[in-house]
Design a protein around this motif. Sequence first.
Motif, PDB file in Angstrom:
ATOM      1  N   ALA A  67       0.834  -1.210   0.000  1.00  0.00           N
ATOM      2  CA  ALA A  67       0.000   0.000   0.000  1.00  0.00           C
ATOM      3  C   ALA A  67       0.866   1.255   0.000  1.00  0.00           C
ATOM      4  CB  ALA A  67      -0.931  -0.014   1.209  1.00  0.00           C
ATOM      5  N   ALA A  68       1.916   1.260   0.827  1.00  0.00           N
ATOM      6  CA  ALA A  68       2.804   2.425   0.881  1.00  0.00           C
ATOM      7  C   ALA A  68       3.556   2.595  -0.431  1.00  0.00           C
ATOM      8  CB  ALA A  68       3.786   2.276   2.041  1.00  0.00           C
ATOM      9  N   PRO A 155       0.893  -8.424  -3.919  1.00  0.00           N
ATOM     10  CA  PRO A 155       0.861  -9.849  -3.584  1.00  0.00           C
ATOM     11  C   PRO A 155      -0.542 -10.440  -3.521  1.00  0.00           C
ATOM     12  CG  PRO A 155       1.105  -8.567  -1.598  1.00  0.00           C
ATOM     13  CD  PRO A 155       1.133  -7.586  -2.729  1.00  0.00           C
ATOM     14  N   GLU A 156      -1.567  -9.583  -3.664  1.00  0.00           N
ATOM     15  CA  GLU A 156      -2.935 -10.113  -3.624  1.00  0.00           C
ATOM     16  C   GLU A 156      -3.163 -11.121  -4.745  1.00  0.00           C
ATOM     17  OE1 GLU A 156      -2.993  -5.848  -2.086  1.00  0.00           O
ATOM     18  OE2 GLU A 156      -2.026  -6.960  -3.696  1.00  0.00           O
ATOM     19  N   HIS A 157      -2.525 -10.884  -5.873  1.00  0.00           N
ATOM     20  CA  HIS A 157      -2.683 -11.762  -7.039  1.00  0.00           C
ATOM     21  C   HIS A 157      -1.287 -12.064  -7.600  1.00  0.00           C
ATOM     22  CE1 HIS A 157      -6.977 -10.858  -6.923  1.00  0.00           C
ATOM     23  NE2 HIS A 157      -6.642  -9.584  -6.807  1.00  0.00           N
ATOM     24  N   PRO A 158      -0.637 -13.101  -7.086  1.00  0.00           N
ATOM     25  CA  PRO A 158       0.741 -13.385  -7.508  1.00  0.00           C
ATOM     26  C   PRO A 158       0.801 -13.989  -8.909  1.00  0.00           C
ATOM     27  CG  PRO A 158      -0.005 -15.049  -5.952  1.00  0.00           C
ATOM     28  CD  PRO A 158      -1.089 -14.003  -6.015  1.00  0.00           C
ATOM     29  N   PHE A 159       2.032 -14.168  -9.400  1.00  0.00           N
ATOM     30  CA  PHE A 159       2.280 -14.790 -10.691  1.00  0.00           C
ATOM     31  C   PHE A 159       1.482 -16.082 -10.803  1.00  0.00           C
ATOM     32  CE2 PHE A 159       4.692 -18.031 -13.023  1.00  0.00           C
ATOM     33  CZ  PHE A 159       4.886 -17.403 -14.240  1.00  0.00           C
ATOM     34  N   PRO A 160       0.841 -16.347 -11.951  1.00  0.00           N
ATOM     35  CA  PRO A 160       0.918 -15.600 -13.210  1.00  0.00           C
ATOM     36  C   PRO A 160      -0.290 -14.700 -13.484  1.00  0.00           C
ATOM     37  CG  PRO A 160       0.050 -17.755 -13.664  1.00  0.00           C
ATOM     38  CD  PRO A 160       0.229 -17.676 -12.159  1.00  0.00           C
ATOM     39  N   ALA A 161      -0.915 -14.165 -12.429  1.00  0.00           N
ATOM     40  CA  ALA A 161      -2.148 -13.390 -12.617  1.00  0.00           C
ATOM     41  C   ALA A 161      -1.945 -12.219 -13.574  1.00  0.00           C
ATOM     42  CB  ALA A 161      -2.656 -12.889 -11.265  1.00  0.00           C
ATOM     43  N   ALA A 162      -0.870 -11.453 -13.390  1.00  0.00           N
ATOM     44  CA  ALA A 162      -0.635 -10.295 -14.256  1.00  0.00           C
ATOM     45  C   ALA A 162      -0.443 -10.720 -15.706  1.00  0.00           C
ATOM     46  CB  ALA A 162       0.583  -9.513 -13.768  1.00  0.00           C
ATOM     47  N   ALA A 163       0.313 -11.799 -15.914  1.00  0.00           N
ATOM     48  CA  ALA A 163       0.540 -12.292 -17.272  1.00  0.00           C
ATOM     49  C   ALA A 163      -0.761 -12.781 -17.899  1.00  0.00           C
ATOM     50  CB  ALA A 163       1.582 -13.416 -17.250  1.00  0.00           C
ATOM     51  N   ASP A 164      -1.593 -13.434 -17.101  1.00  0.00           N
ATOM     52  CA  ASP A 164      -2.877 -13.903 -17.623  1.00  0.00           C
ATOM     53  C   ASP A 164      -3.760 -12.726 -18.021  1.00  0.00           C
ATOM     54  OD1 ASP A 164      -2.099 -16.524 -17.171  1.00  0.00           O
ATOM     55  OD2 ASP A 164      -3.213 -16.719 -15.281  1.00  0.00           O
ATOM     56  N   ASP A 165      -3.807 -11.693 -17.179  1.00  0.00           N
ATOM     57  CA  ASP A 165      -4.627 -10.518 -17.488  1.00  0.00           C
ATOM     58  C   ASP A 165      -4.100  -9.780 -18.718  1.00  0.00           C
ATOM     59  OD1 ASP A 165      -6.152 -11.137 -15.318  1.00  0.00           O
ATOM     60  OD2 ASP A 165      -5.597  -9.379 -14.125  1.00  0.00           O
ATOM     61  N   TRP A 246      12.375  -7.048  -3.548  1.00  0.00           N
ATOM     62  CA  TRP A 246      11.081  -6.895  -2.878  1.00  0.00           C
ATOM     63  C   TRP A 246       9.931  -7.139  -3.846  1.00  0.00           C
ATOM     64  CZ3 TRP A 246       6.880  -3.500  -3.074  1.00  0.00           C
ATOM     65  CH2 TRP A 246       6.089  -3.403  -1.918  1.00  0.00           C
ATOM     66  N   PHE A 247      10.018  -6.567  -5.041  1.00  0.00           N
ATOM     67  CA  PHE A 247       8.975  -6.779  -6.040  1.00  0.00           C
ATOM     68  C   PHE A 247       8.851  -8.254  -6.406  1.00  0.00           C
ATOM     69  CE2 PHE A 247       9.862  -2.232  -7.485  1.00  0.00           C
ATOM     70  CZ  PHE A 247       8.704  -1.740  -6.901  1.00  0.00           C
ATOM     71  N   LEU A 248       9.972  -8.878  -6.675  1.00  0.00           N
ATOM     72  CA  LEU A 248       9.945 -10.273  -7.112  1.00  0.00           C
ATOM     73  C   LEU A 248       9.422 -11.182  -6.007  1.00  0.00           C
ATOM     74  CD1 LEU A 248      10.564 -11.839  -9.672  1.00  0.00           C
ATOM     75  CD2 LEU A 248      12.870 -12.269  -8.768  1.00  0.00           C
ATOM     76  N   ASP A 249       9.783 -10.878  -4.755  1.00  0.00           N
ATOM     77  CA  ASP A 249       9.292 -11.685  -3.638  1.00  0.00           C
ATOM     78  C   ASP A 249       7.777 -11.602  -3.513  1.00  0.00           C
ATOM     79  OD1 ASP A 249      11.837 -12.510  -2.996  1.00  0.00           O
ATOM     80  OD2 ASP A 249      12.114 -11.065  -1.365  1.00  0.00           O
ATOM     81  N   HIS A 250       7.205 -10.483  -3.915  1.00  0.00           N
ATOM     82  CA  HIS A 250       5.758 -10.347  -3.856  1.00  0.00           C
ATOM     83  C   HIS A 250       5.072 -10.965  -5.077  1.00  0.00           C
ATOM     84  CE1 HIS A 250       6.608  -7.481  -0.643  1.00  0.00           C
ATOM     85  NE2 HIS A 250       5.337  -7.505  -0.331  1.00  0.00           N
ATOM     86  N   TYR A 251       5.657 -10.779  -6.247  1.00  0.00           N
ATOM     87  CA  TYR A 251       5.013 -11.271  -7.464  1.00  0.00           C
ATOM     88  C   TYR A 251       5.221 -12.768  -7.654  1.00  0.00           C
ATOM     89  CZ  TYR A 251       3.829 -11.660 -12.467  1.00  0.00           C
ATOM     90  OH  TYR A 251       3.282 -12.022 -13.682  1.00  0.00           O
ATOM     91  N   ALA A 252       6.419 -13.248  -7.423  1.00  0.00           N
ATOM     92  CA  ALA A 252       6.741 -14.663  -7.643  1.00  0.00           C
ATOM     93  C   ALA A 252       7.515 -15.191  -6.449  1.00  0.00           C
ATOM     94  CB  ALA A 252       7.543 -14.821  -8.927  1.00  0.00           C
TER      95      ALA A 252
END
Length: 355
Positions: A67-68, A155-165, A246-252
């Motif tokens: 959020a921050a 992190p609410e929707h981790p990989f591969p949600a973004a790629a699918d969208d 930090w980004f990668l730990d949240h996404y994947a």
Amino acid sequence: MPKLAESVPAGVVAGALRFAFALPRPLRNLVIGRPIVLDGQRLHPEAQLILRLQRLAGEDWTTTTPAANRTALSRSNALVSGPVVEGVTVRALDMDGVPGRFYTPHGLPGGSPLLVFYHGGGWVSGDLDSHDNLCRFLAVEAGVRVLSADYRLAPEHPFPAAADDARTAFEWAVANASELKVDPARIALGGDSAGGNLAAVTALHAREAKPVFLLLFYPAVDATVRRRSRELFGRGFFLTDEKMDWFLDHYAPSRDTHADPRLSVLLAEDLSGLPPTYLATAGFDPLRDEGEAFAAKLAEQGVPVVLRRHEGLFHGYANILGVGGVFREAVAEAVGALRTGLALANARQDVPETA
């Protein structure tokens, strides 16, 4: 206790930025300090001034919580994106569950090309608003309709949600080309940073129709290797080594997914089916070397590619349209590449097949 930067309205800070850039060069140089030279490159004075002012103001694209981070990125973009680009009509769309924003330049006839654009933000932050002015600029200056996709975030929707969208948005655009008044044979994909990743991944994995051009600003393409640019530019140039982890730990969060070509598109064995590509990197960007490795692999596999390194710039320059001139010039160059790529795609359509 909140930081000083957080207690000052963004408009006031943006005005101070513009004032600093308007100072006579000798005064600006006093603020900037000694030139920064790394890896045989000099950080452009305008880029150095922004980073210096950011530190003086206490502005920081934080990684404390998602959020921050989202709030900080929105504020950072608001400070530098500039006045709203006029001359474009904007409307909201729903693309099979993926929200979008559709930009049509005033007076643009039907049957125009389309750029489907994915915003950056490390798959964790960024949204339709954070990249609104960039999409407006691309639409007006390139003379194309632009469709910005608001894919789900980690992190609410981790990989591969973004790629699918991202793929859903592109395939929806192809299927609804008539309603959008675009030429289905001239649809390009583009994005910056994580959005550049999603554009390349979508181009590789789209099931039926393929884009005719890729417009990539400093894309993330390999989550498995720490290249030299990450060591050189991992601190002090907006995108940091800490933020990348930090980004990668949240996404994947699972390392088992890091070599998946839907994330590390550079690792895909066959890239030969990708369309002509313009790929821009920034000299002072931790992602520089992986982007350039991707361009090299495209060229090796026969994909027409233009690689452009903006040596004096840092990650995120595409959103800096409101202060200085070098950042806007870099984006304008990409616009020229997009116009050329789409024109060549149109020319290829007009060439009759030989028996």
